[in-house]
Design a protein around this motif. Structure first.
Motif, PDB file in Angstrom:
ATOM      1  N   PHE A 138      17.081   2.195 -17.583  1.00 31.73           N
ATOM      2  CA  PHE A 138      16.765   1.413 -18.772  1.00 31.73           C
ATOM      3  C   PHE A 138      16.254   2.312 -19.898  1.00 31.73           C
ATOM      4  O   PHE A 138      16.494   2.025 -21.086  1.00 31.73           O
ATOM      5  N   ALA A 139      15.597   3.404 -19.535  1.00 34.26           N
ATOM      6  CA  ALA A 139      15.090   4.330 -20.561  1.00 34.26           C
ATOM      7  C   ALA A 139      16.239   4.880 -21.402  1.00 34.26           C
ATOM      8  O   ALA A 139      16.078   5.145 -22.604  1.00 34.26           O
TER       9      ALA A 139
ATOM     10  N   GLY B   1       0.790  -1.239   0.000  1.00 34.38           N
ATOM     11  CA  GLY B   1       0.000   0.000   0.000  1.00 34.38           C
ATOM     12  C   GLY B   1       0.810   1.270   0.000  1.00 34.38           C
ATOM     13  O   GLY B   1       0.252   2.367  -0.118  1.00 34.38           O
ATOM     14  N   THR B   2       2.145   1.176   0.145  1.00 28.71           N
ATOM     15  CA  THR B   2       2.971   2.392   0.241  1.00 28.71           C
ATOM     16  C   THR B   2       4.049   2.458  -0.839  1.00 28.71           C
ATOM     17  O   THR B   2       5.098   3.083  -0.644  1.00 28.71           O
ATOM     18  N   ASP B   3       3.815   1.820  -1.985  1.00 29.03           N
ATOM     19  CA  ASP B   3       4.718   1.902  -3.140  1.00 29.03           C
ATOM     20  C   ASP B   3       6.153   1.499  -2.821  1.00 29.03           C
ATOM     21  O   ASP B   3       7.107   2.102  -3.326  1.00 29.03           O
ATOM     22  N   GLN B   4       6.314   0.488  -1.966  1.00 28.81           N
ATOM     23  CA  GLN B   4       7.665   0.017  -1.674  1.00 28.81           C
ATOM     24  C   GLN B   4       8.157  -0.984  -2.724  1.00 28.81           C
ATOM     25  O   GLN B   4       9.344  -1.297  -2.775  1.00 28.81           O
ATOM     26  N   PHE B   5       7.228  -1.506  -3.544  1.00 30.75           N
ATOM     27  CA  PHE B   5       7.623  -2.439  -4.594  1.00 30.75           C
ATOM     28  C   PHE B   5       7.929  -1.677  -5.884  1.00 30.75           C
ATOM     29  O   PHE B   5       7.340  -0.627  -6.160  1.00 30.75           O
ATOM     30  N   CYS B   6       8.825  -2.230  -6.658  1.00 35.49           N
ATOM     31  CA  CYS B   6       9.162  -1.627  -7.952  1.00 35.49           C
ATOM     32  C   CYS B   6       9.712  -2.718  -8.867  1.00 35.49           C
ATOM     33  O   CYS B   6       9.948  -3.846  -8.430  1.00 35.49           O
ATOM     34  N   PHE B   7       9.902  -2.375 -10.129  1.00 38.44           N
ATOM     35  CA  PHE B   7      10.511  -3.296 -11.086  1.00 38.44           C
ATOM     36  C   PHE B   7      11.890  -2.772 -11.495  1.00 38.44           C
ATOM     37  O   PHE B   7      12.068  -1.576 -11.710  1.00 38.44           O
ATOM     38  N   TYR B   8      12.855  -3.706 -11.547  1.00 41.36           N
ATOM     39  CA  TYR B   8      14.124  -3.445 -12.198  1.00 41.36           C
ATOM     40  C   TYR B   8      14.067  -4.173 -13.548  1.00 41.36           C
ATOM     41  O   TYR B   8      13.398  -5.195 -13.674  1.00 41.36           O
TER      42      TYR B   8
ATOM     43  N   THR C 291      16.391  -6.030 -27.815  1.00 48.42           N
ATOM     44  CA  THR C 291      15.132  -6.607 -28.336  1.00 48.42           C
ATOM     45  C   THR C 291      14.067  -6.775 -27.268  1.00 48.42           C
ATOM     46  O   THR C 291      12.928  -7.150 -27.577  1.00 48.42           O
ATOM     47  N   GLY C 292      14.416  -6.502 -26.013  1.00 46.21           N
ATOM     48  CA  GLY C 292      13.416  -6.672 -24.963  1.00 46.21           C
ATOM     49  C   GLY C 292      13.980  -6.388 -23.588  1.00 46.21           C
ATOM     50  O   GLY C 292      15.157  -6.036 -23.440  1.00 46.21           O
ATOM     51  N   ALA C 293      13.119  -6.539 -22.591  1.00 43.21           N
ATOM     52  CA  ALA C 293      13.537  -6.339 -21.207  1.00 43.21           C
ATOM     53  C   ALA C 293      12.742  -7.292 -20.319  1.00 43.21           C
ATOM     54  O   ALA C 293      11.571  -7.577 -20.587  1.00 43.21           O
ATOM     55  N   GLU C 294      13.415  -7.785 -19.295  1.00 45.04           N
ATOM     56  CA  GLU C 294      12.716  -8.624 -18.317  1.00 45.04           C
ATOM     57  C   GLU C 294      12.520  -7.805 -17.049  1.00 45.04           C
ATOM     58  O   GLU C 294      13.485  -7.301 -16.465  1.00 45.04           O
ATOM     59  N   ALA C 295      11.244  -7.654 -16.635  1.00 53.07           N
ATOM     60  CA  ALA C 295      10.921  -6.908 -15.417  1.00 53.07           C
ATOM     61  C   ALA C 295      11.106  -7.821 -14.212  1.00 53.07           C
ATOM     62  O   ALA C 295      10.484  -8.883 -14.124  1.00 53.07           O
ATOM     63  N   LEU C 296      11.969  -7.415 -13.298  1.00 54.49           N
ATOM     64  CA  LEU C 296      12.283  -8.206 -12.106  1.00 54.49           C
ATOM     65  C   LEU C 296      11.833  -7.445 -10.862  1.00 54.49           C
ATOM     66  O   LEU C 296      12.213  -6.293 -10.654  1.00 54.49           O
TER      67      LEU C 296
END
Length: 740
Positions: free
Chosen positions: A731-732, A498-505, A518-523
């Protein structure tokens, strides 16, 4: 049983069997010789703790004689009613609550109320308001020692206007009250004798299935019924009147009855005790004190005692193996720890989980699986003998408890158990091989309570399983620190979502030949406020254990579609892969979550790839197939991650809408010096190519591995040597150059 199918009782009985519901009934059936008999049927469902099985305990007792006796009782009752009706005096019989149970014709006439109205009416309806409190007072005291044997009360007729003369009350032996109009105490006693000593009353008692003995204050027999003679083995022709009760009954009952008699006459209260006879029959002895003596009831309760004992056994043992169940195992652990705490002793707990047992169930069915469990349990029972305790906790989990066992002794015993499991089990001509993983914990060395002891042994067992199985592992300091961290993360998880502590690398994926992006894997990553950046291995299993899995799915879908939408606005066509755990893949709502998110953000489904492992596909095959098919219909691509390391999924490559396979890094990194790894890798690529699937090589850590992946025909590559997982902003920047 010879039941009549159309009979309503039979239909209800069959329905109870189908629904496994409790049910009791009396059923008339036909024997093979055509004779009729009656039986009491009692069905009781028993479900074990793990809800693994449900058995029905069915008890059947032949009650033909009792039913016939009740018929005779009804006849005798009609005779008694006829006797009352012929009496010239008005007579009422009340139950102990004041309800009129019988009213003869004379009573109905004098009270100007029909007999059927009088019956079931309360006596207070015919008592003046001014006298009702006294009536209650009298009724409570009737029959008490040194208080009242008889009393008098005034009644009014049914209209409530005409006062009738005094009625005399007297308590009968069974607690009912005899109410006679215009009776003197002597008349009352004569009417009481009419009810209790008439041939009709004796017939009622003789047809009872319980033994009945009435005695005076001196303990001498006034009356004994036929069943009491049968129970006490007293001949019918032997006269007993005037004989002491304790002289008439068998020797094994004398002292018990004498003690109950003394207690009852002193306390003026009912006394009861169960007694086991020499022929293993349970007899319930009940003495009811009276003003002028006592009544003794002897009831055979063997069936109910055996029934209750069996229910207690079923509540304590595993219905399949006969071993103690989870509840008894936990209670025994508590008892042993309590004893060790008092005496300064120790307890070792060994938690065992069978390896490969699920494969037996899946391949040969639960009947064979159950037979195998019985064989294994018997070996465990023989192994433990008097040295300790063994119980079955659930499907393929067992608990051993060794009191006073040194650490080395517990480890040696665990190795002996694994040695037993190495030997094949032969069932129906087939050999079955199963293994086991054992975790050991010790009180007081590592655990401070019984609950902690079992939790620690369980954790050590999972450590042994994680290392490949067929191992014994102790609970140690490293496991303790890991468990402490898990408990902390478990507490922090709910607020994290609920407090945006998760994210993707995002880890880049490149073309194997051109090295174009050609792509990216979201971890997934957890930015913990105090522990820093955590990888999925630290917390994902905790989410799967909790009820937060669906919330994580919702968050993941929203986060990944939002990120793809943002990069699409920068003209990026690079697809992004999202990993799903086995639990996430079994969320049937996942396709609808993606459908709504794609529409809301205007994202093309072809820009998202869903990665699932082989094990995830096999966790719930049907649900996984439905979810994958639903996602594929939305345009999402499906990739099998870590291909070659889990269950065999070659069949799924043809039946499921799979677009890509990702070769596990183990094969890529070992192919240069392991011929078998090389052959497997080449075979995977060849198979994938023949099915027109994209092949991605994972775990590239040097130029030689990159060259190998390119040579065997891999389409894409990824690994730390090419690019480590990075935040979205970093990554951008790669999207601009798109070259490794």
């Amino acid at each position: 049983m010879g039941c009549r199918r159309g009979d309503p009782v039979t239909r209800r009985l069959l329905k109870a069997l189908r629904e496994r519901a409790a049910y009791t009934c009396t059923l008339q059936s036909t024997r093979k010789d055509g004779s009729q008999y009656w039986s009491d049927i009692s069905l009781t469902p028993v479900i074990d703790e793990a809800n693994q099985s449900c058995v029905m305990v069915a008890l059947q007792r032949d009650v033909t004689s009792s039913v016939q006796g009740r018929h005779s009782l009804h006849t005798s009752y009609q005779i008694l009613k006829s006797v009352l009706d012929r009496a010239s005096d008005p007579i009422l019989i009340l139950d102990r609550h004041g309800i009129i149970k019988e009213a003869n014709t004379a009573a109905a006439k004098v009270m100007k109320t029909p007999g059927h109205v009088l019956r079931e009416a309360h006596i207070t309806q015919f008592v003046p308001a001014s006298f009702q409190r006294r009536l209650v007072w009298l009724a409570k005291r009737l029959g008490r020692r040194n208080v009242l044997n008889e009393a008098a009360v005034q009644l009014v007729d049914g209209s409530g206007r005409h006062m009738l003369t005094w009625w005399h009350l007297s308590r009968l032996d069974d607690g009912e009250i005899l109410c006679v109009k215009n009776g003197s105490p002597a008349q009352i006693r004569r009417k009481k004798a009419l009810v209790t000593s008439s041939p009709a009353a004796q017939a009622l008692l003789d047809h009872s299935s319980d033994g009945f003995i009435s005695a005076g204050n001196d303990g001498r027999i006034l009356f004994i019924n036929r069943e009491a003679r049968n129970i006490c083995h007293i001949a019918e022709e032997l006269p007993l009147k005037g004989l002491l009760v304790t002289e008439a009954v068998p020797d094994y009952l004398k002292s018990t009855i004498a003690e109950l008699q003394v207690k009852a006459m002193r306390s003026r209260r009912q006394q009861r005790e169960n007694h086991l006879s020499p022929n293993r029959r349970w007899l319930q002895l009940t003495i009811f004190p009276e003003a002028d003596g006592f009544n003794l009831i002897i009831k055979d309760v063997t069936l109910s005692q055996e029934y209750e004992a069996r229910l207690r056994e079923l509540a304590q043992e595993d219905s399949l193996t006969g071993l103690p169940n989870r509840r008894v195992s936990e209670d025994t652990a508590q008892m042993l720890v309590d004893e060790a705490r008092r005496t300064g002793g120790a307890v070792a707990a060994l938690f065992l989980d069978l390896d490969k047992f699920k494969e037996v169930n899946d391949s040969f069915g639960h009947v064979v699986g159950d037979q195998l469990l019985k064989s294994i349990s018997e070996k465990f029972r023989n192994a433990i003998r008097d040295a300790g305790f063994v119980g079955r906790l659930s499907g393929d989990e067992f608990l051993f408890l060794l009191p006073h066992a040194p650490i080395e002794t517990a480890r040696q015993f665990a190795e002996e158990i694994l040695g037993m499991l190495r030997e094949p089990f032969v069932l129906s001509g087939y050999e079955f091989h199963v293994g086991g993983s054992i975790g050991i914990a010790f009180y007081p060395d590592t655990a401070r309570s019984a609950e902690e002891l079992l939790v620690q042994a369980d954790a050590a067992m999972y450590e042994a399983k994680k290392e490949g199985g067929f191992l014994v592992r102790d609970y140690n300091l490293a496991l303790a620190e890991r468990d402490h961290l898990k408990n902390r993360l478990r507490r922090d998880l709910r607020s994290a979502i609920g407090t945006d502590q998760f994210c993707f690398y995002y880890q880049p994926i490149y073309d194997a030949s051109t090295r174009q992006l050609t792509g990216a894997e979201a971890l997934l990553r957890w930015r913990h406020p105090s522990l820093g950046l955590l990888a999925p291995g630290d917390f994902l299993s905790l989410i799967d254990e909790s009820a937060l899995g669906h919330f994580l799915n919702e968050w993941s879908v929203q986060a990944i579609t939002e990120q793809v939408a943002e990069w699409s606005r920068r003209n990026s066509t690079v697809p992004v892969s999202l990993n799903l755990s086995p639990r996430q893949l079994c969320d049937g709502k996942l396709p609808s979550l993606f459908s709504e998110a794609l529409k809301m953000r205007g994202v093309d489904g072809r820009k998202i790839v869903i990665e699932v492992t082989e094990d995830a596909l096999m966790t719930n095959v049907d649900m996984a197939a439905r979810v994958i098919s639903g996602l594929s219909l939305l345009g999402l691509s499906i990739a099998i991650d870590d291909f070659g390391t889990g269950y065999s999924t070659f069949g799924h490559l043809k039946t499921l809408p799979i677009d890509c396979v990702k070769i596990d890094k183990y094969f890529i990194q070992n192919s240069s010096f392991d011929a078998k790894s090389l052959l497997i890798t080449e075979a995977i690529v060849s198979l994938a190519k023949s099915l027109s699937l994209v092949v991605v090589a994972e775990g590239i850590e040097n130029s030689e591995q990159l060259e190998f992946a390119r040579e065997i025909g891999c389409d894409s590559v990824q690994g730390f040597w090419l690019g480590a997982p990075m935040p979205a902003a970093d990554f951008a920047a790669l999207l601009c150059c798109r070259v490794a």
